[in-house]
Scaffold this active site. Structure first.
Site, PDB file in Angstrom:
ATOM      1  N   LYS A 139      52.168 -71.661  -8.034  1.00 56.33           N
ATOM      2  CA  LYS A 139      52.211 -71.263  -9.544  1.00 56.33           C
ATOM      3  C   LYS A 139      51.138 -71.763 -10.267  1.00 56.33           C
ATOM      4  O   LYS A 139      50.240 -72.443  -9.822  1.00 56.33           O
ATOM      5  CB  LYS A 139      53.601 -72.052 -10.191  1.00 56.33           C
ATOM      6  CG  LYS A 139      53.750 -71.402 -11.443  1.00 56.33           C
ATOM      7  CD  LYS A 139      54.989 -70.282 -11.332  1.00 56.33           C
ATOM      8  CE  LYS A 139      55.344 -69.284 -12.611  1.00 56.33           C
ATOM      9  NZ  LYS A 139      56.197 -68.562 -12.369  1.00 56.33           N
ATOM     10  N   ASP A 179      53.871 -63.968 -15.102  1.00 55.04           N
ATOM     11  CA  ASP A 179      54.895 -64.573 -15.558  1.00 55.04           C
ATOM     12  C   ASP A 179      54.718 -64.432 -17.215  1.00 55.04           C
ATOM     13  O   ASP A 179      54.218 -63.539 -17.576  1.00 55.04           O
ATOM     14  CB  ASP A 179      54.669 -66.041 -15.073  1.00 55.04           C
ATOM     15  CG  ASP A 179      56.010 -66.977 -15.298  1.00 55.04           C
ATOM     16  OD1 ASP A 179      57.092 -66.722 -14.921  1.00 55.04           O
ATOM     17  OD2 ASP A 179      55.961 -67.674 -16.467  1.00 55.04           O
TER      18      ASP A 179
HETATM   19  P1  NDP Z   1      56.970 -62.553 -21.281  1.00 56.47           P
HETATM   20  O1  NDP Z   1      55.849 -62.980 -21.627  1.00 56.47           O
HETATM   21  O2  NDP Z   1      57.108 -61.105 -20.910  1.00 56.47           O
HETATM   22  O3  NDP Z   1      58.183 -62.747 -22.327  1.00 56.47           O
HETATM   23  C1  NDP Z   1      58.647 -64.027 -22.725  1.00 56.47           C
HETATM   24  C2  NDP Z   1      59.540 -63.971 -23.648  1.00 56.47           C
HETATM   25  O4  NDP Z   1      59.920 -65.339 -23.968  1.00 56.47           O
HETATM   26  C3  NDP Z   1      58.931 -63.662 -25.269  1.00 56.47           C
HETATM   27  O5  NDP Z   1      59.798 -63.024 -26.004  1.00 56.47           O
HETATM   28  C4  NDP Z   1      58.380 -64.743 -25.715  1.00 56.47           C
HETATM   29  O6  NDP Z   1      58.366 -65.076 -27.143  1.00 56.47           O
HETATM   30  C5  NDP Z   1      59.721 -65.780 -25.469  1.00 56.47           C
HETATM   31  N1  NDP Z   1      59.065 -67.263 -25.161  1.00 56.47           N
HETATM   32  C6  NDP Z   1      58.267 -67.543 -24.388  1.00 56.47           C
HETATM   33  N2  NDP Z   1      58.173 -69.072 -24.675  1.00 56.47           N
HETATM   34  C7  NDP Z   1      58.808 -69.200 -25.621  1.00 56.47           C
HETATM   35  C8  NDP Z   1      59.156 -70.361 -26.299  1.00 56.47           C
HETATM   36  N3  NDP Z   1      58.492 -71.590 -25.960  1.00 56.47           N
HETATM   37  N4  NDP Z   1      60.027 -70.553 -27.176  1.00 56.47           N
HETATM   38  C9  NDP Z   1      60.740 -69.351 -27.753  1.00 56.47           C
HETATM   39  N5  NDP Z   1      60.487 -68.273 -27.119  1.00 56.47           N
HETATM   40  C10 NDP Z   1      59.704 -68.222 -26.143  1.00 56.47           C
HETATM   41  O7  NDP Z   1      57.597 -63.403 -20.049  1.00 56.47           O
HETATM   42  P2  NDP Z   1      58.716 -63.090 -18.708  1.00 56.47           P
HETATM   43  O8  NDP Z   1      59.583 -62.050 -19.249  1.00 56.47           O
HETATM   44  O9  NDP Z   1      58.087 -62.527 -17.656  1.00 56.47           O
HETATM   45  O10 NDP Z   1      59.181 -64.212 -18.661  1.00 56.47           O
HETATM   46  C11 NDP Z   1      60.234 -65.155 -19.161  1.00 56.47           C
HETATM   47  C12 NDP Z   1      61.158 -66.223 -18.055  1.00 56.47           C
HETATM   48  O11 NDP Z   1      61.525 -65.393 -17.054  1.00 56.47           O
HETATM   49  C13 NDP Z   1      60.097 -67.228 -17.852  1.00 56.47           C
HETATM   50  O12 NDP Z   1      60.704 -68.304 -17.787  1.00 56.47           O
HETATM   51  C14 NDP Z   1      59.474 -66.907 -16.606  1.00 56.47           C
HETATM   52  O13 NDP Z   1      58.994 -67.950 -15.856  1.00 56.47           O
HETATM   53  C15 NDP Z   1      60.882 -66.277 -15.905  1.00 56.47           C
HETATM   54  N6  NDP Z   1      60.713 -65.398 -15.129  1.00 56.47           N
HETATM   55  C16 NDP Z   1      59.574 -64.132 -14.979  1.00 56.47           C
HETATM   56  C17 NDP Z   1      59.643 -63.430 -13.961  1.00 56.47           C
HETATM   57  C18 NDP Z   1      59.029 -62.118 -13.822  1.00 56.47           C
HETATM   58  O14 NDP Z   1      58.771 -61.499 -13.166  1.00 56.47           O
HETATM   59  N7  NDP Z   1      58.117 -62.023 -15.157  1.00 56.47           N
HETATM   60  C19 NDP Z   1      60.194 -63.804 -12.529  1.00 56.47           C
HETATM   61  C20 NDP Z   1      61.296 -65.020 -12.632  1.00 56.47           C
HETATM   62  C21 NDP Z   1      61.248 -65.936 -13.448  1.00 56.47           C
HETATM   63  P3  NDP Z   1      56.836 -64.993 -27.720  1.00 56.47           P
HETATM   64  O15 NDP Z   1      56.050 -63.683 -27.392  1.00 56.47           O
HETATM   65  O16 NDP Z   1      57.213 -65.292 -29.095  1.00 56.47           O
HETATM   66  O17 NDP Z   1      56.232 -65.978 -27.006  1.00 56.47           O
END
Ligand code: NDP
Length: 466
Positions: A139, A179
Site C-alpha cells: 500500500k 484508493d
Molecule cells: P474515493 O476517493 O473515490 O471516495 C472516498 C469517499 O469517502 C468520498 O466520498 C470521501 O469524501 C469519503 N471520505 C474519505 N475520507 C473520509 C473521511 N475521513 N471522512 C469522511 N468521508 C471521507 O475513494 P474510494 O471510493 O476508492 O475508497 C473508499 C473506501 O474503499 C476506502 O476505505 C478505500 O480504502 C476502500 N477501497 C477502495 C478500493 C478501490 O478499488 N477504489 C478497493 C478496496 C477498498 P471527501 O471527498 O469529502 O473526502
C-alpha cells in the site's frame, strides 16, 4: 490461559503468546493506532489456528508477518499554480511478497500517515490471498489532498511522486493501483511519468484507461464485488437484496458502483455522504440520481450537499464533530454498505444500526468498523462481511487486469464481470467454510482472517527464513 488446551512444558498457551506479540507490535510501532487495530483483529482469529498448528509459532510467522518487508518514505516537492513550493510526504509499504508481487492501492488524502498505510498494507496481504490470485500485499500514498487542486497541480504532484516511486515498482515487483483520492485521472498522470522514466510500457499500475492497458469493469469492481458478496451472505439465510433499504456511505468510486449494483439487484439505496456531511433521500436513489452524482463527483468534483439543490425531498445533515455518532447510521434500513473510510462506524453507530433493524453489513471501505462495533455485529448474529473479504473484488479485478496485460489481450465486459462474480462467490465460500472448520460457524471475520493467513503463512514456511 485458553481453557482445555494442553501445551508442552515451557511453551506458553496461544492466548498469552498472542498477547505478547501484540504488546511488542504496539511498543515497536508507537503512534500507529490503526495498524495496532488491524493486527489485533487478525490475531484474535489466529488463536484458533495456533492451537492446531504450532509450527507457525516456532517459525515466528506472526512476528514476521507484522514486519513490512520494506518501507519507502520520500519527499515529494512540487510547484502549485501560484509558483509556490509545496512539499508532501510519499510512502510505499511493501508488506509481504510470499505469494506474489506486492499489490495494493495508493491513497492521496490529508490524513495519510505511516500507521494508516501500514494497516492498509497489512489488511491487503490477507485480502489478496483470499482472491485466489497470486498477489502479495502493499500500500502507499501521500498526505497530498487533491481536493481543490487544479488538474495541472495534480499532474505536477503525480509526476514528482512517481519520480521517486518508479525505481521501487515494476510489473513483476510491485503493482500499485488507486484508493481514496487516486482515480483514473491520477493513475493516468502516474503511468505517463513511469513510462517516461523507465522507457517501458508495462502493466506497472492497475486502474489504467481502457485504451492504454486498463480492464473493463475495474472501476466498478469494488462496489459490484461488495454487492455480490452481500448477495452470497443473504443466500446463506435464504434471503435476497430485493426490496431491501440500504445505507451507503461515501460518494466516491466504491459508493457509486455499490449503488449501481444494488439497483441491479432490486434494492433501494437511500444515503450518500462525503467529509462535509450526509444525504438522506427518502424516495431512494435511482439511476438518474446516480448519474447526476457521478457527474458531480467525477467531473465537476463538487460536494455532496449540492444533491439537495437538485433533489428537493432529500435532506443534508452537515458533519458535526461534537456528535459522537454518524447520523447516516441512525436511519432505519435493512442493510449497510460503509464505503468511505476507516473507523466510520463506532460502538454508538453499531448500537443505532442494530436498534434500527440492520441485518447485514458489507464493508466496501477498509476497516470501517471499530473493534467494538465489529464485536457487536458478531454478537448480534447479523450477517457481517468484513472488508478484507467483501471489498476484495477491486484488487481481484486488478489481478485480472495484470493477467490481460501479461497476455497482451483484453477480455469483454461480460467476461471480466463473470470472473469477478465467481471470485466473490469463491471468497464467500472459503470464509464461510473456514469459519465452520474452526468451530465458529457464520463468523466471516474468523473465516476471512484464517483462510487469508493460511495460504501466506504456508508460503512463508516453504520459502525459508527470508
Ligand atoms: P474515493 O476517493 O473515490 O471516495 C472516498 C469517499 O469517502 C468520498 O466520498 C470521501 O469524501 C469519503 N471520505 C474519505 N475520507 C473520509 C473521511 N475521513 N471522512 C469522511 N468521508 C471521507 O475513494 P474510494 O471510493 O476508492 O475508497 C473508499 C473506501 O474503499 C476506502 O476505505 C478505500 O480504502 C476502500 N477501497 C477502495 C478500493 C478501490 O478499488 N477504489 C478497493 C478496496 C477498498 P471527501 O471527498 O469529502 O473526502
Amino acid at each position: 490461559m485458553s481453557a482445555g488446551i494442553m501445551m508442552p512444558p515451557g511453551i506458553k498457551p496461544p492466548g498469552d503468546y498472542i498477547e505478547e506479540v501484540l504488546a511488542k507490535v504496539k511498543a515497536k510501532n508507537p503512534a500507529e493506532p490503526e495498524f495496532h487495530q488491524a493486527v489485533q483483529e487478525v490475531f484474535e482469529s489466529l488463536r484458533l489456528v495456533l492451537q492446531k498448528h504450532p509450527e507457525y509459532r516456532s517459525s515466528k510467522i506472526l512476528e514476521r508477518i507484522v514486519e513490512p518487508e520494506r518501507v519507502i518514505m520520500f519527499r515529494v516537492p512540487w510547484f502549485d499554480d501560484q509558483g509556490n513550493v509545496q512539499i508532501n510526504r510519499g510512502f510505499r509499504i511493501e508488506m509481504n511478497s510470499a505469494i506474489g508481487p506486492y499489490k495494493g492501492g495508493l491513497r492521496f488524502h490529508a490524513s495519510v500517515n505511516l500507521g494508516i498505510l501500514k494497516f492498509l498494507a497489512f489488511e491487503q496481504v490477507f485480502k489478496n490471498s483470499l482472491t485466489t490470485l497470486p498477489m502479495g500485499g502493499g500500500k502507499g500514498g501521500s498526505d497530498f489532498d487533491p481536493k481543490g487542486k487544479s488538474d495541472n497541480e495534480v499532474m505536477r504532484f503525480c509526476q514528482s511522486f512517481m519520480t521517486e516511486l518508479w525505481r521501487h515498482i515494476g510489473a513483476d515487483t510491485d503493482v500499485p493501483a488507486g484508493d481514496i483520492g487516486v482515480g483514473g485521472r491520477e493513475i493516468g498522470f502516474l503511468f505517463g511519468q513511469y513510462k517516461r522514466l523507465a522507457n517501458k510500457f508495462t502493466g506497472v499500475l492497475t486502474g489504467k484507461g481502457l485504451n492504454w492497458g486498463g480492464s473493463l469493469i475495474r472501476p466498478e469492481a469494488t462496489g459490484y464485488g461488495c454487492v455480490y458478496f452481500a448477495d452470497e451472505m443473504l443466500k446463506s439465510r435464504k434471503d435476497s437484496l430485493k426490496g431491501k433499504l440500504c445505507l451507503v456511505s461515501g460518494s466516491g468510486n466504491v459508493s457509486q458502483y455499490t449503488v449501481e449494483k444494488l439497483l441491479d439487484f432490486g434494492a433501494k439505496p437511500i444515503t450518500w455522504s462525503d467529509s462535509d456531511g450526509v444525504i438522506f433521500d427518502p424516495d431512494g436513489i435511482d439511476r438518474e440520481k446516480l448519474g447526476w452524482v457521478m457527474e458531480l463527483k467525477n467531473q465537476r468534483r463538487g460536494r455532496i450537499r449540492e444533491y439537495t439543490d437538485r433533489y428537493k425531498k432529500a435532506v443534508f445533515m452537515p458533519t458535526d464533530i461534537k456528535l459522537e455518532h454518524n447520523p447516516l447510521w441512525n436511519i432505519k434500513a435493512d442493510c449497510a454498505f460503509p464505503s468511505a473510510t476507516q473507523n466510520e462506524i463506532n460502538a454508538k453507530d453499531a448500537t443505532n444500526m442494530l436498534k434500527n433493524g440492520v441485518k447485514l453489513v458489507a464493508e466496501g471501505a477498509n476497516m470501517p468498523s471499530t473493534l467494538e462495533a465489529t464485536k457487536m455485529f458478531l454478537e448480534a448474529g447479523i450477517l457481517y462481511g468484513p472488508a478484507k473479504a467483501a471489498n476484495a473484488g477491486g484488487v481481484a479485478t486488478s489481478g485480472l487486469e495484470m493477467a490481460q496485460n501479461s497476455a497482451r489481450l483484453t477480455w469483454t465486459r461480460e467476461e471480466v464481470d463473470d470472473r469477478l462474480h465467481k471470485i466473490m462467490i469463491a471468497i464467500h465460500k472459503s470464509c464461510y467454510e473456514t469459519a465452520d472448520t474452526y468451530g465458529t460457524p457464520g463468523n466471516l471475520v474468523n473465516g476471512a482472517n484464517i483462510a487469508g493467513f493460511l495460504k501466506v503463512a504456508n508460503a512463508m514456511l516453504d520459502q525459508g527464513l527470508v
